[in-house]
Write a protein that holds these residues in place. Structure first.
Motif, short mmCIF file in Angstrom:
data_model
loop_
_atom_site.label_atom_id
_atom_site.label_comp_id
_atom_site.label_asym_id
_atom_site.label_seq_id
_atom_site.Cartn_x
_atom_site.Cartn_y
_atom_site.Cartn_z
N PRO A 197 12.42 32.21 27.00
CA PRO A 197 11.30 31.34 27.36
C PRO A 197 11.78 29.93 27.69
N ARG A 198 11.26 29.36 28.74
CA ARG A 198 11.69 28.03 29.16
C ARG A 198 11.45 26.99 28.07
N ASP A 199 10.39 27.17 27.29
CA ASP A 199 10.09 26.22 26.22
C ASP A 199 11.21 26.17 25.18
N LEU A 200 11.97 27.23 25.07
CA LEU A 200 13.04 27.29 24.07
C LEU A 200 14.13 26.27 24.37
N SER A 201 14.50 26.16 25.64
CA SER A 201 15.52 25.20 26.06
C SER A 201 15.33 24.93 27.55
N PRO A 202 14.42 24.03 27.90
CA PRO A 202 14.08 23.80 29.32
C PRO A 202 15.29 23.46 30.18
N GLY A 203 16.18 22.60 29.67
CA GLY A 203 17.33 22.19 30.47
C GLY A 203 18.25 23.35 30.78
N LEU A 204 18.53 24.18 29.79
CA LEU A 204 19.41 25.32 30.01
C LEU A 204 18.75 26.36 30.92
N TYR A 205 17.47 26.58 30.73
CA TYR A 205 16.74 27.52 31.59
C TYR A 205 16.81 27.07 33.04
N ASP A 206 16.55 25.80 33.28
CA ASP A 206 16.58 25.28 34.65
C ASP A 206 17.99 25.33 35.24
N THR A 207 19.00 25.13 34.40
CA THR A 207 20.38 25.22 34.87
C THR A 207 20.70 26.63 35.35
N VAL A 208 20.22 27.63 34.60
CA VAL A 208 20.46 29.03 34.98
C VAL A 208 19.78 29.34 36.32
N ILE A 209 18.54 28.98 36.46
CA ILE A 209 17.80 29.27 37.70
C ILE A 209 18.42 28.52 38.87
N ALA A 210 18.78 27.26 38.66
CA ALA A 210 19.39 26.46 39.73
C ALA A 210 20.73 27.03 40.15
N GLY A 211 21.48 27.61 39.19
CA GLY A 211 22.76 28.22 39.53
C GLY A 211 22.60 29.41 40.46
N CYS A 212 21.58 30.21 40.20
CA CYS A 212 21.30 31.36 41.08
C CYS A 212 20.86 30.88 42.47
N GLU A 213 20.00 29.88 42.48
CA GLU A 213 19.53 29.37 43.77
C GLU A 213 20.66 28.74 44.57
N ALA A 214 21.61 28.11 43.88
CA ALA A 214 22.77 27.54 44.58
C ALA A 214 23.64 28.63 45.18
N ALA A 215 23.57 29.85 44.59
CA ALA A 215 24.32 30.99 45.13
C ALA A 215 23.57 31.67 46.27
N GLY A 216 22.36 31.17 46.57
CA GLY A 216 21.64 31.67 47.74
C GLY A 216 20.53 32.65 47.46
N PHE A 217 20.05 32.75 46.25
CA PHE A 217 18.96 33.70 45.98
C PHE A 217 18.13 33.22 44.79
N SER A 218 16.91 33.74 44.75
CA SER A 218 16.04 33.53 43.59
C SER A 218 16.17 34.76 42.70
N PRO A 219 16.49 34.59 41.43
CA PRO A 219 16.80 35.76 40.59
C PRO A 219 15.58 36.61 40.29
N ASN A 220 15.85 37.90 40.11
CA ASN A 220 14.82 38.83 39.64
C ASN A 220 14.75 38.69 38.12
N LEU A 221 13.66 38.12 37.63
CA LEU A 221 13.55 37.86 36.20
C LEU A 221 13.01 39.08 35.47
N GLY A 222 13.71 39.46 34.43
CA GLY A 222 13.30 40.61 33.63
C GLY A 222 12.69 40.18 32.32
N GLN A 223 12.81 41.04 31.33
CA GLN A 223 12.24 40.77 30.02
C GLN A 223 12.91 39.55 29.38
N GLN A 224 12.11 38.71 28.75
CA GLN A 224 12.65 37.53 28.10
C GLN A 224 13.05 37.82 26.65
N CYS A 225 14.06 37.05 26.17
CA CYS A 225 14.53 37.19 24.80
C CYS A 225 13.95 36.07 23.95
N PRO A 226 13.73 36.32 22.68
CA PRO A 226 13.19 35.26 21.82
C PRO A 226 14.19 34.15 21.54
#
Length: 296
Positions: A197-226
């Motif tokens: 969940p993004r609320d768990l660590s917003p900065g780290l979550y955004d870093t992960v998504i931005a890393g995928c977008e920098a590689a040229g794609f929007s990630p397919n998001l699956g089940q979230q972990c607590p």
């Protein structure tokens, strides 16, 4: 009854002489004699037998002497403990951790050096998500916090970066790419990204998504972990891949391998955060250790 009266009495009892006791205490004899008389008046009985060449304890004096030694010892010990806490050599230090920051080797090394240098300080760790950490720090529930940046609320505090930690790819060991030396995120664009969940660590979550977008794609998001660390278990069971801090990648989890990211560098910062109000000595000692290690 004042402590100084007990100290005077003990000095006289141990030297058996007012003159020697006065010299030991660094005062003149007449005031010492007056203070002992006041003590006897307060107690209501004679404590000393005045002899031609000195004094000796009465039966009541012997009892008070034994108790006075205990009282003075406890008083001195209490005073030393208080001063020791004020110097940051004893006491408690409440430290908060983001859910994955405790695995970072720089954090571990810093706390290990602190424990070795200040063994009298009891560390009280508390693990919370980033939102909980910031609230606990703001309300004074904790003294310091190891956090992951970026974090918008961290701007309300003093922050000192401890480490720039690289992100790695966690894959199931049966994945075809697990046998390579590194993995390009572009090769994973059609697979499921395990997140938290993004609320768990917003900065780290955004870093992960931005890393995928920098590689040229929007990630397919699956089940979230607590929790961030629990994403490794989901990788192990084949739910997908995860981008995690390298320190988490050092955890030995069956059926999971962690590989460097090819062609791009994704990092997350570990930082020490504290309130802008004055810190206690125990907390300042920890900050000084980071400065001694060359952390700015």
């Amino acid at each position: 009854m004042e402590l100084r009266h007990l100290r005077y009495f003990v000095a006289v009892a141990e030297t058996a002489n007012f003159t020697r006791a006065a010299q030991r205490l660094g005062i003149s004899q007449p005031p010492l004699s007056q203070q002992i008389q006041r003590l006897e008046h307060e107690v209501g009985t004679a404590l000393l037998k005045r002899l031609t060449r000195g004094v000796e304890l009465t039966d009541a004096g012997k009892v008070l002497y034994e108790d006075a030694l205990i009282i003075l010892k406890l008083s001195d010990a209490a005073l030393e403990r208080t001063r020791s806490v004020a110097r940051g050599m004893n006491g408690f230090l409440r430290i908060g951790f983001a859910s994955s920051s405790a695995f970072n080797p720089q954090v571990f090394s810093l706390l290990h050096r602190y424990r070795d240098k200040y063994p009298g300080v009891t560390l009280e760790p508390q693990e919370k998500d980033m939102s909980g950490l910031m609230t606990a720090l703001s309300e004074g529930v904790i003294d310091l916090a190891f956090v992951r940046l970026p974090c918008e609320r961290s701007k309300d505090f003093n922050v000192r970066v401890i480490d720039d930690e690289e992100m790695v790819v966690a894959l199931p060991k049966m994945h075809p790419l697990s046998r390579t030396e590194s993995v390009s995120l572009a090769d994973l664009q059609n697979e499921t990204l395990i997140t938290f969940p993004r609320d768990l660590s917003p900065g780290l979550y955004d870093t992960v998504i931005a890393g995928c977008e920098a590689a040229g794609f929007s990630p397919n998001l699956g089940q979230q972990c607590p929790q961030i660390a629990s994403s490794l278990s989901m990788v192990a069971t084949g739910f997908g891949y995860a981008l995690i801090p390298a320190s988490l990648g050092r955890i030995d989890v069956a059926n999971v391998c962690c590989l460097p990211i090819a062609n791009q560098r994704i990092t997350t910062q570990i930082a020490l955060a504290w309130r802008r109000a004055a810190l206690g000595k125990a907390a300042l000692h920890l900050l000084n250790l980071t400065a001694a290690a060359g952390v700015e």
